[in-house]
Each structure stands twice: as C-alpha cells, then as structure tokens.
Design an enzyme around this catalytic site. Structure first.
Site, short mmCIF file in Angstrom:
data_model
loop_
_atom_site.label_atom_id
_atom_site.label_comp_id
_atom_site.label_asym_id
_atom_site.label_seq_id
_atom_site.Cartn_x
_atom_site.Cartn_y
_atom_site.Cartn_z
NE ARG C 89 -10.11 16.70 -18.11
CZ ARG C 89 -10.62 17.24 -19.20
NH1 ARG C 89 -11.98 17.43 -19.27
NH2 ARG C 89 -9.78 18.06 -20.00
CB THR C 91 -14.05 24.06 -11.90
OG1 THR C 91 -15.23 23.63 -11.33
CG2 THR C 91 -13.72 25.30 -11.49
CB ALA C 287 -10.73 27.42 -9.62
CE LYS C 288 -4.45 25.21 -5.07
NZ LYS C 288 -3.85 24.68 -3.87
N GLY C 289 -9.64 21.89 -8.44
CA GLY C 289 -10.68 21.04 -8.53
C GLY C 289 -11.18 20.52 -6.98
N GLY C 291 -14.34 18.48 -6.75
CA GLY C 291 -15.50 17.29 -6.73
C GLY C 291 -15.26 16.08 -6.40
CD GLU C 292 -11.86 12.92 -9.15
OE1 GLU C 292 -12.02 11.26 -9.20
OE2 GLU C 292 -11.00 13.19 -9.43
#
Lengths: 153, 448, 335
Positions: C89, C91, C287-289, C291-292
């Site tokens: 969540r 960014t 932008a989308k997330g 990281g995970e």
C-alpha cells in the site's frame, strides 16, 4: 572473574575502558564506544551484520570477547568512511543500488574491504566467498556482488 | 534491465532511477535504527516463555528470579491493565482473545508468561531462566483439519477453533453454480497443496526502546511497520490516553510483514512506567525465528471443472490457514485470500471457503504476499497440471482463461487495469516460447 | 544418474492495498524559509524505498528538483496518520497523499510568486530546476529560495499543503463474498529454468525471467530491487525455508541463520527482468504496488520447472532434495 582494562586502537584512536568478562567486541563498540555502524543481527555469528576488522582481518565482532584482543587494531565502518565523500566501495554500493534496508550494508562493506585489501583484483568466486557469512534478506546479493566487483581492478 | 515499456511519460523525476534518499546513510553506517539509540541507565527486558504446547499453569514462582543480582522488576499478567487484546480491534475485526502475558493457560510453546527487567541483558536472561512454572499438560492440536472437527477441544474461551465471519465458519466467495459447472465439465482435476511456516527473517530483529519523558509521556523507539497501529494498540493495553504515547521509527532493517504485530511495545511500556527508566526489549535471533509470528502454513484444496479446449468453467477452493494460537492479522488474510482466488482467471462458477484456524503453535501473521503467496503456489501448480493432462501449452491455457478488463471477478468486482495477457506474452518473447497468432493477438483491453 | 534440465511458468496478479477498515494515509508538505520542502509522514520505510518514492512524487508535483525535498518520517507527534507499511500500500497510499499535499503547496507557492512577480498565478510555471517563471518569458522569474524567503519575511504567506488518500472500507457480503478490497492489480509472469540432480535431489535455479506490470515504476532501479530481491526470496521459499521442517510436528525448529536455510551469494540464478507500464487510473502517476508480489510467481514456476525436468510433481513446500528423491523413487516404482 574480575573486569579487565582493555586498550585497543579503534579507527586510529587509542581507547581504554573497563569490560566485564565475556563482553563482546560488538558490545564494546556499540554500548561503550558509541560506534553503532556494526549491527547486532543474531549475536551468534550467523549473519555477519557485525563484521569489523581486527588487525586487518574481517571478524564477526559478536563472537569476539574483547579481552582476547587487547592491544589490537580495530576498524569499523566509521573508520573506513572518509571525512568528506565516500570510499570507492561505498560509492560503488550507491551506484549499483546495492542497499535496501541497509542493515547488512556495514558488515558487507567491511567484509569486502578486507577482501580488497588482500586481493585488489578478486574474481566473482572470491567475492562470493568473502561475503558468504553475511546475510542479506532484501537484495538477492547480485547487486552487492556487482558493487564489489566494480571496485576490483 | 531495459527501460520500462510505458504508455506515457514526460516526467522530470518520476520514472527516473534517482539515487535512494537513504543509501548514503546505509553505506556510511550512519542510518539510525531504533537500537542505535542508547540512553543512559537503560534497563533490559527478557521473557520467560512457555515450555509446553498446551497446558494449564498450576504455579508460577518468580521468587528466585527476583533474587538474581541486577533484576529490578518481575512482571506478570497482573501488571498488565488490559491483558486481553486483539490487534485488529481498532478496525472492529475480532474480539480480545490473546493475552500479553499468560494467565491460567498457555496455548503455544514460547508464549510469554513472565517478563524480567534488569540492569543488564545478562541479568535479565538469568532472571527469566530462574522463573519456575509448574504445568498441567493438555492435549495439543497441531492439524488444521483436526482443529475444526466438531468434537475438537476448543482452545480459547470464545469456543471455536476458527475465526467466525458474520456467522460463517470461514470467509466465503460464491459466483455462479460450481456443482453445475462440474457436471458440465469434460474433466475434473482435484489436488491438495500444503506449505509450512516461513519466517520473515529480517536481519534486524523485532524490538523497541521505551523512554519516559520529562512531561510524563512515553517515547517508544520501535522498528514497527505501522507506527499508529503500535501506538493505538499499546495505549489500549496500557489503558492510558493515546496522547501519553509517542512512537518514533520509520527506518527499519527489513520487515517483510514480521513487524506488524504489537508484541514488544506494551510490556516494555509497563516496565518503563513501573521503573521510571528507559527499557529495551529486543528479540534475539532465536525469538525472531521461533517466537515472532511466521507466514502461516496453509493447506489448499482445488477442484476444477475444465473443458477439452482448456476453458476452466468451475473452480472450488478450500483454504485452511494455520493461524497458530491467536488471530493476530490472520482473519484479515483469510479474507484477502478469498478475494484473490480463483487467481487471475475468468471462471463463471466459483466456490471459495477460506478458513482461519487456530492450533497450538506460534501465532502466524503477516508476511510479504500475505494470504496470497501460498495460494499462488497452489493455483499456478494446478494450472501446470491441467495443461499437462490436456497436453496443452501451459501459457496457452493461461491466456485463454486470463481475466480481462470488464470481466466479473469471483468476488463480484469488475476487473480493470488487467495485464496478465501482456506479461505472459512478454515472458514468452523473452524465452523464445512461440505463441500462435490468435494468442499473440489477445489483449486485456478487449472484452471476451 | 544425470543432471536433468527443465523450464516452468507461472503468472500471477497481486492486489495493491487491502481494505482493512478504511485505509487512509496522510501527508503534510511545507516550505522552509530557504526553499526546501519538507514532506512530513508517519510512514515506515522497511528498505523498500518509501522515503525515496515520497521525495520523487513531491518533487514531480511541486515542479522542483529532487534535491530540494526533505522527507521527515516517522514520528507520531509530527507526522500525520499512516496505517502502516504492508499490503503493498505504501507507494499507492503515501504517493497519492503526497501528491495532494504537494499540489496544495504548489498552488500556494505559485500564488506567492504571482504576488512577488506582480503577475497572475495562472500564467506561472515551474522549470524543474528551482525557478518559478512566467510562461513564455525568460526574464520574469524567481528562484524558490528567494520566493520562500519573501513569503516568510515579506509577504507573510505560508507555502504548505495537506494531503490524504482514503480507500473506504468495504464490508464483504457474508453469503457471496462480494467486496471491493483493493485499489488495483499488478501482474507478473515468471519463467524459471532449473536443473535437478537425480542422484542427490538437489535443484539449481539457473535463470529467472521476470516480467512485471506495475502501473508505473516511480523509480525503475528500486522496482528492479524489488523484482530481483523478491525473486531471490521466491527461490528461497521454494527450495529451503521453513521454521517447522517436520510440520505439523513442532520439533527441530531452526534457531539462527545456520539452521534456517536460505540460498547464499554463490547460489544466485541469472536474472532477466522487464517492466511493462499500464498506468493505473487511481495510482500516483499511475503506480501500483510491487513490494510483496515478487516472491510469489517464482515458487510455482520452480515447482513446474522441476516437474518439467524430472517428472516429480511437488505439492508441499519447500521442495527439498528429500522430497524430490522420494518422488523419483515413486516414479521408478510405478514404471
């Protein structure tokens, strides 16, 4: 057992302090001398975040009782950082995006500095061996290997 | 890596590989993590933990611990104002079902029972080791499907070994009629998948330093992933006004989900309040590995009804997330898992049951890809098996089932911004995997 | 006995943000007297680079150099509320909040400049180097340092902005699971090439091809860090990691990095990574997330590559040499 008076040179400066038996070099650096670049990631010598130099050799400072290195020359990341700017290796870590959370970085740089001091032109295999005791959970190591190789001649 | 392929650009700073703001601090060792702060007179907190998986506490004897030189405080559940809590209480999910320190019972090996505060780490460890606990062992439950059987012994006072979602045993997602889909399908594929707990393993362990302030407030230096989550939950446990606490952090040596629970701050605050001194409580590596909550083990069953041409017309998924002894963030993950299923594919008949199940193991909680990572392992292995069974190109199977903009997802949300087709096409290019013209021509923007 | 080679595929999507109970993040932006802009947050940087993303987004929105931005986080006394760093969540939520705050600050900056330059604010633009200038003119301009000083000491104006992004709570419908839990979906396809030693059961991952669609990569170098660091974690999850190696039996849990197995620097696979950008309508600059999700596709891609190599179908993680040897034994017994 009584406490010991410890006299060591740290980053070129002569230090004298009293340590309880079994005090680790890591604890002496962080808690007594206030040098916090070396990190405590595991305390049992399995992660390498506490890597420093003792007489030029990379060691895991969490495994070294400070009373066993009386008279030695100790170097930490604070001591390898020039007063202005960065060392070539530090700059290479920046350029190669070789840091994420940064917690393994001081130990990685100290392990690599020890390698480069002994072997200015390391192969990939040399680099991998030199950092094989240092855990990084973020990067997958490749950018770190590249950063170190880029400094080699 | 080549520059990103993009639809639009023209920015000055966005989209540029500018240097990280924090990198200079990292390479010089000047970045300050919570444990780099070392206030004068700091005390150390260590925990005496359960040595049993499931047991009644017959007696907790702290007298020897109190005699250890350097020990200044021994804390039990009686010292915790609101000992029962649940972390998602702030958003009205769940009810208090976890204890800060064990009262009459322990539900997992490693559960905290007594906190020992001392002038040195060594004294705190010695004090914690000197606590004597007499247990009356109870039968532990380690298997999720055993735990939910009607005759299984309920682990907690609220009576069920699963989280209840608005009257249901699990989070449900229903689309179409899955039984009819199976009846119409040319093939049925039904398989089981299983994972084991996985540790986030950040190089910096979970911890905090709490320092009493001149104005009566407590300043909490923490490596939490969520400062206000920590502040609010801690205030509720301490039963103090929220304004008594200040959390400082934001620079963390890796999290990966392992630092979203609120496990170290509340008891450290109690120790700081009772002693008036700064208190440090930081997990050692063993605690990070075995005490801090891991990624849940999951058991997943997937049953698919598939046509000869590869179209999946029905998918039933049953997921059991092993939450361990307490909820932590797991009820939320089971909902997230339910919404993620049946994967990035458009399937007209879907039936999802996503369970959050309690067992006698270390509570699991958030980790990178929470609720999804293991599901993706199951889903994408399932896709490969279907392709093999039908003798189809595995990418072709995915492409013909791939969701597109405008499709209805199983949780009744219209898909937008989809790009599964495009990443598959690009990957095929990278490895020289040839796709037939009609699959090459597919686009996420064009409805089916 | 042979070294067998195989290739496996996996394609995934991943939600950006997950609606917890209303999912907000706030940001404040203000100018210092000398033209730096402080972004105040209570958000946490775990190493994924959130501070950098916040600074980039603030600089872009303000129209000022990246170097002018100071990110101040995280202190619950001085930083406005953030739910935290999880659910990919950061960014998205922080980025949007910073844009909103920076837009308000930019408007205040342009109004102050308009007063100082005696022109209409609507006719002003930023040039990205620190100047606010009259459109079409090279002479009529003021540097942000001079402007900030004037605003503080002469005009009596604040140059500041407030921002919030809120994903409203969605209550899942109990019977059908109807819900709106996320803000976007990012996408990935991974191709893994492996070898399996059929004598030892050891798997070596040779090459990972990683294709990601992330809306927009705010910082492509950091996006690559996530992709390749995450791919490494995926390899690690697939082949090595667990805290309970005999699950559901609890014994023999690893206690440190010598017992908790992960690949070391000698085990690296070659990586080829590509980013595709389809900007998300609600994302900060699209932008989308990311990281995970980066550890997810590698796991089944490796499982499928192992099957391709040796015919053993692994359904339990991690894929240990023992499980592969047992699978090979089973295949031989069946043959």
């Amino acid at each position: 057992m009584p406490s010991s008076v410890i006299e060591i040179t740290v980053n070129g400066s002569e230090e004298e302090f009293i340590a309880k038996p079994g005090t680790t070099l890591l604890s002496a650096l962080r808690d007594t001398l206030g040098l916090t670049a070396a990190k405590r990631g595991c305390g049992v010598g399995t992660c390498g975040t506490c890597t420093c130099h003792v007489d030029g050799e990379a060691v895991m400072s969490c495994l070294v009782p400070v009373e066993t290195i009386n008279g030695s020359d100790v170097k930490t990341l604070e001591g390898t950082t020039p007063p202005e700017g960065l060392s070539p290796l530090q700059q290479s870590f920046l350029d190669n995006f070789a840091t994420q959370c940064g917690f393994c970085t001081p130990g990685m740089i100290m392990a690599a500095e020890a390698l480069l001091a002994q072997n200015p032109s390391p192969t990939r295999e040399d680099v991998v061996t030199a950092i094989s005791g240092n855990v990084c959970r973020c990067t997958g190591y490749e950018s770190i290997i590249e950063a170190i190789l880029a400094v080699g001649k | 890596m080549s520059a990103p392929t993009t639809e639009a650009g023209g920015f000055d700073v966005v989209g540029k590989p500018v240097q990280r703001l924090d990198a200079m601090g990292h390479v010089t060792g000047r970045t300050q993590y919570f444990e780099d702060y070392n206030p004068a007179g700091m005390l150390h907190l260590k925990m005496h933990r359960s040595e049993r998986h499931h047991a009644n506490l017959v007696e907790v004897d702290t007298s020897e611990a109190e005699k250890v030189k350097g020990v200044v405080k021994v804390l039990t559940y009686k010292d915790v104002p609101k000992n029962w809590y649940t972390i998602l209480t702030l958003i009205n999910v769940g009810y208090p079902e976890e204890v800060v320190l064990a009262e009459k019972k322990v539900l997992w090996m490693g559960e905290p029972i007594v906190a020992v505060v001392a002038t040195s780490e060594r004294a705190a460890l010695e004090g914690a080791a000197a606590v004597k606990v007499t247990y009356e062992d109870l039968e532990p439950i380690f298997d999720v499907e055993e735990a939910i059987k009607p005759d299984a012994f309920p682990l907690k006072p609220h009576g069920t070994n699963y989280f209840e979602y608005e009257g249901h045993h699990c989070r449900r997602v229903r689309l179409g009629d899955v039984e009819q889909g199976f009846a119409e399908a040319d093939h049925i594929f039904e398989f089981k998948y299983q994972s084991r707990p996985i540790e986030q393993a950040p190089t910096e362990t979970t911890g905090c330093i709490v320092e009493p302030q001149h104005n009566g407030r407590l300043k909490i230096y923490s490596d939490t992933q969520a400062c206000f989550f920590t502040l609010d939950n801690t205030a509720l446990i301490l039963d103090v006004p929220f304004g008594k606490l200040q959390v400082v952090g934001g620079t963390v040596g890796g999290g990966f989900g392992g630092k979203v629970d609120v496990t170290v701050e509340p008891i450290s605050c109690i120790a700081a309040m009772q002693t008036g001194k700064p208190v440090k409580y930081v997990y050692d590596r063993y605690e990070e590995m075995q005490i801090s909550s891991p990624r849940a083990a999951e058991r997943i069953y997937i049953k698919d009804g598939v046509m000869n041409d590869g179209r999946i017309i029905a998918r039933q998924c049953t997921l059991y997330a092993d939450a361990g002894a307490y909820s932590r963030h797991s009820p939320y993950a089971a909902t997230k898992a339910a919404a993620h299923m049946p994967g990035p594919y458009t399937i007209p008949n879907v039936h999802i049951d996503s369970w959050c199940v309690y067992t006698n193991r270390t509570p699991s909680s958030a980790m990178r890809g929470f609720g999804v990572t293991i599901g993706d392992f199951a889903l994408e292995t399932q896709m490969d098996r279907i392709a093999r069974e039908l003798d189809m190109d595995p990418l072709a199977l995915r492409l013909i089932n791939a969701y597109r903009d405008g499709d209805m997802k199983a949780h009744h949300k219209v898909a937008e911004g989809t790009a599964l087709i495009e990443v598959i096409q690009k990957a095929a290019d990278l490895v020289g995997h040839e796709l037939p013209g009609e699959l090459r021509a597919l686009s996420s923007r064009e409805g089916r | 006995m042979a070294i067998l080679r195989g290739r496996g595929y996996a394609a995934v999507n991943y939600p950006t943000g997950m609606n917890l109970g209303g999912d907000p993040t706030q940001a404040l932006v203000h100018a210092t007297t000398t033209g730096n802009f402080v972004v105040s947050l209570s958000s946490v940087d775990l190493g994924q680079g959130l501070k950098t993303v916040a600074a980039q987004v603030a600089a872009e929105t303000l129209g000022l150099p990246y170097e002018n931005i100071i990110v101040d986080t995280a202190d619950t006394d001085t930083g406005p509320h953030c739910m935290g760093t999880f659910a990919s969540r950061g960014t998205h939520r922080v980025g949007n909040a910073v844009i909103m705050a920076a837009q308000e600050a930019r408007e205040a900056m342009l109004e102050a400049a308009a007063e100082e330059l005696e022109v209409d604010a609507a006719d002003l633009e930023t040039d990205g180097t620190g100047f606010i200038k009259l459109k079409g003119s090279e002479e009529k301009k003021i540097h942000v340092v001079d402007l900030a000083l004037a605003a503080h000491f002469k005009l009596g104006r604040t140059i500041a902005g407030r921002g919030i992004f809120l994903k409203e709570r969605s209550y899942p419908e109990p019977e059908t699971g109807k819900m709106d839990p996320d803000s976007a979906q990012a996408h990935a396809c991974t191709v893994a090439e492996v070898t399996v030693d059929d004598e030892t059961g050891v798997v070596e991952v040779l090459h990972m091809y990683n294709v990601y669609e992330v809306g927009r990569a705010i910082n492509p170098a950091m996006a690559r860090q996530q992709i390749e660091g995450g791919a490494w974690m995926g390899v690690s999850h697939a082949l090595y990691e667990t805290t309970e190696p005999y699950y559901p039996v609890r014994e023999h849990g690893p206690r440190d990095f010598e017992e908790y197995l992960m690949p070391g620097p000698a085990d690296n696979a070659q990586m080829t990574s590509e980013i595709i950008e389809f900007p998300a309508a609600n994302g900060p600059y699209g932008a989308k997330g990311i990281g995970e999700m980066t550890a997810n596709a590698p796991i089944p891609a490796i499982a499928n590559a192992i099957y391709d190599a040796c015919g053993v179908r692994l359904t339990e993680m991690p894929f240990t040499p023992e499980s592969i040897l047992r699978g090979l034994d089973e295949l031989r017994a069946r043959a």
